[in-house]
Write an enzyme that holds these catalytic residues in place. Sequence first.
Site, PDB file in Angstrom:
ATOM      1  N   SER A   1       0.813  -1.214   0.000  1.00 24.63           N
ATOM      2  CA  SER A   1       0.000   0.000   0.000  1.00 24.63           C
ATOM      3  C   SER A   1       0.848   1.266   0.000  1.00 24.63           C
ATOM      4  CB  SER A   1      -0.948  -0.042   1.184  1.00 24.63           C
ATOM      5  OG  SER A   1      -1.835   1.037   1.115  1.00 24.63           O
ATOM      6  N   HIS A   2       0.678   2.073   1.030  1.00 19.76           N
ATOM      7  CA  HIS A   2       1.341   3.379   1.099  1.00 19.76           C
ATOM      8  C   HIS A   2       2.776   3.277   1.618  1.00 19.76           C
ATOM      9  CE1 HIS A   2      -0.478   2.156   4.782  1.00 19.76           C
ATOM     10  NE2 HIS A   2       0.367   2.914   5.444  1.00 19.76           N
TER      11      HIS A   2
ATOM     12  N   ASP B   1      -2.709   6.562  -3.358  1.00 25.72           N
ATOM     13  CA  ASP B   1      -1.542   5.920  -2.739  1.00 25.72           C
ATOM     14  C   ASP B   1      -0.927   4.831  -3.614  1.00 25.72           C
ATOM     15  OD1 ASP B   1      -3.536   4.005  -2.519  1.00 25.72           O
ATOM     16  OD2 ASP B   1      -2.766   3.245  -0.612  1.00 25.72           O
TER      17      ASP B   1
ATOM     18  N   ASP C   1      -1.195   1.568  -3.946  1.00 27.78           N
ATOM     19  CA  ASP C   1      -2.031   0.590  -4.649  1.00 27.78           C
ATOM     20  C   ASP C   1      -3.383   1.160  -5.074  1.00 27.78           C
ATOM     21  OD1 ASP C   1      -2.765   0.749  -1.963  1.00 27.78           O
ATOM     22  OD2 ASP C   1      -3.517  -1.299  -1.902  1.00 27.78           O
TER      23      ASP C   1
ATOM     24  N   ASP D   1      -5.911   2.579  -3.490  1.00 25.37           N
ATOM     25  CA  ASP D   1      -7.179   2.486  -2.751  1.00 25.37           C
ATOM     26  C   ASP D   1      -7.414   3.669  -1.819  1.00 25.37           C
ATOM     27  OD1 ASP D   1      -5.270   1.753  -0.902  1.00 25.37           O
ATOM     28  OD2 ASP D   1      -6.198  -0.164  -0.358  1.00 25.37           O
ATOM     29  N   ARG D   2      -6.392   4.495  -1.598  1.00 22.79           N
ATOM     30  CA  ARG D   2      -6.589   5.670  -0.733  1.00 22.79           C
ATOM     31  C   ARG D   2      -6.734   6.921  -1.587  1.00 22.79           C
ATOM     32  NH1 ARG D   2      -2.891   5.325   4.604  1.00 22.79           N
ATOM     33  NH2 ARG D   2      -3.290   3.139   5.095  1.00 22.79           N
TER      34      ARG D   2
ATOM     35  N   LYS E   1     -11.557  -0.225  -0.471  1.00 19.72           N
ATOM     36  CA  LYS E   1     -11.662   1.220  -0.607  1.00 19.72           C
ATOM     37  C   LYS E   1     -11.117   1.606  -1.983  1.00 19.72           C
ATOM     38  CE  LYS E   1      -7.539   2.044   2.221  1.00 19.72           C
ATOM     39  NZ  LYS E   1      -7.199   0.813   2.945  1.00 19.72           N
TER      40      LYS E   1
HETATM   41  C1  G16 Z   1      -4.947  -0.596   5.589  1.00 21.52           C
HETATM   42  C2  G16 Z   1      -6.342  -1.056   5.876  1.00 21.52           C
HETATM   43  C3  G16 Z   1      -7.161   0.096   6.381  1.00 21.52           C
HETATM   44  C4  G16 Z   1      -6.487   0.755   7.567  1.00 21.52           C
HETATM   45  C5  G16 Z   1      -5.082   1.153   7.207  1.00 21.52           C
HETATM   46  C6  G16 Z   1      -4.285   1.683   8.380  1.00 21.52           C
HETATM   47  O1  G16 Z   1      -4.956   0.306   4.536  1.00 21.52           O
HETATM   48  O2  G16 Z   1      -6.955  -1.583   4.742  1.00 21.52           O
HETATM   49  O3  G16 Z   1      -8.410  -0.396   6.715  1.00 21.52           O
HETATM   50  O4  G16 Z   1      -7.201   1.878   7.975  1.00 21.52           O
HETATM   51  O5  G16 Z   1      -4.390   0.039   6.717  1.00 21.52           O
HETATM   52  O6  G16 Z   1      -4.107   0.659   9.294  1.00 21.52           O
HETATM   53  P1  G16 Z   1      -3.166   0.820  10.549  1.00 21.52           P
HETATM   54  O7  G16 Z   1      -3.702   2.018  11.299  1.00 21.52           O
HETATM   55  O8  G16 Z   1      -3.331  -0.468  11.278  1.00 21.52           O
HETATM   56  O9  G16 Z   1      -1.768   1.103  10.058  1.00 21.52           O
HETATM   57  P2  G16 Z   1      -3.906   0.198   3.347  1.00 21.52           P
HETATM   58  O10 G16 Z   1      -4.236   1.343   2.436  1.00 21.52           O
HETATM   59  O11 G16 Z   1      -2.561   0.315   4.024  1.00 21.52           O
HETATM   60  O12 G16 Z   1      -4.145  -1.154   2.762  1.00 21.52           O
END
Ligand code: G16
Length: 543
Positions: free
Chosen positions: A113-114, A277, A279, A281-282, A376
């Site tokens: 992801s990010h 971001d 991937d 999704d954000r 998302k």
């Molecule tokens: C993932 C989850 C999200 C979550 C985020 C942050 O997002 O899919 O539901 O809000 O991580 O999680 P944490 O606070 O545990 O770091 P992504 O975009 O990283 O896949």
Amino acid sequence: MSIQTIPTTPFAGQRPGTSGLRKKVTEFLQPGYLENFVEAIFLTLGEGAGRTLVVGGDGRYFNRGAIQTILRMAAAHGVQRVLVGRGGILSTPAVSCVIRKHAAFGGIVLSASHNPGGPDGDFGIKYNIGNGGPAPETLTEAMFANTQALTHYRISDAGPVDLDQLGSTQLDGMAVEIIDPVADYAELMARLFDFAAIRALFAGGFRMRFDAMHAVSGPYATTILEGMLGAPAGTVVNGEPLEDFGGGHPDPNPVNAAELIACMDGPGAPDFGAASDGDGDRNMIVGRRLAVTPSDSLAIIAANATVAPGYAGGVQGIARSMPTSTAADRVAEALGISCFETPTGWKYFGNLMDAELVTLCGEESYGTGSHHIREKDGLWAVLFWLNLLAVRGKPVGEIVREHWARFGRNYYSRHDYEAVDAAAADAMMAALRAQLPALAGQVFGSFRVALADDFAYTDPVDHSVATRQGIRIVMADGSRIVFRLSGTGTEGATVRLYLERYEADPARHDIDTQYALSELIAIADSVSGLRQRTGRDRPTVVT
Ligand code: G16
């Protein structure tokens, strides 16, 4: 070609976190590390014969190599057909869309992801189920259990597959179809939003800047915004996905997307700014001199949902993660619909959407989406805002201010303390838990604690229970302090402190956010000893 059975031994720590298994690339590159996790996925799923699997990733370092391994292992486990995005590219929302459209039994998403990419960055792998959403915890726990008991994995010695050539090919009897990564997703977006109105908006001189942060959404945004919607060439910046995201941190918040914020704050700023971001999704939504908080964006989308053709029938319900501000709750109340509060993790929204209890979901971590898929969806949120701006004919700032005037403003901020000592973070959370029974009723400055607990959630659909999901200190006026440890970091622990304060009076909607929250920030520190325990005098990132 033949199927090989390779002896292996378990690796410690292959338990998926908030969203799949995320580790340093160096850890993933250990011989057998990826293979073990993929073997555990297939063991958990059972034989895949006669089924279709979707595979793709965000293009980060090791994406292509990992896909070749997964394809060879899928062939060894009897999968009949795999759909792969060209070049190994599929955004997370596109994986969800393709799984649903092609009735696949699931998909494997390669992304952290990010988190930063490149040889010294992070890599990740996540399994999504047949509804297109992240695997629920029961499944990821079963996968983890399997990783701990492995003695061998199975892999074909065929391949490699040419990932850049569209069309069908065979790998040890398994069909591999290389698909256009954008087509199915773009077609879905065109059904949900009023593309004619958005096209007219751009034709009328409206200007936007979409910062793809050298991550996966570049090709999607370029095709849809500049291609289908007629935005001028150059609307999408940093649009080419790079293995290391150009050295940047593809996390769309005002800190990491500083270039976009500077552009939107400066003279000659475009009408609208957005970023997504690693991937895809954000999302972050930005007006001139105003970054919309993700919590506000969810509330505003909910309040205006019917402007978009895909939501003209209204919203059934809304869901938000616990740390997300309660702005959406106020909209739900006004609409007479339910608002669900879940733990952090998009996986908790899947059941609610499948049961048709909710239409819209959102999280403070720059995630917004709807029941169109089960992830998302960054570009979806951007297209919703474009649709809204086209219909209302007002700037972003005016839409946000009118929303606050009607519903009140939830001042909101997240303070992250990254890569702190894990034992110190655990000790802080344990000490907070121990204090909980004594906190209710206590007065701190102008606040009185109405509720203090460690958030637990019972899924209303399957009744599964998730405990220890974050410490909530809720004040009598609805203001909140929340502490959680991140489940996506790869270094030490990341403490997240979430702060929220409600202000109904429009005359007080222009206060600096950190100033508006300063009393709560001080209370949070005195209750938790955060700074002293972590040895940090300030957060690493404030959003
Ligand atoms: C993932 C989850 C999200 C979550 C985020 C942050 O997002 O899919 O539901 O809000 O991580 O999680 P944490 O606070 O545990 O770091 P992504 O975009 O990283 O896949």
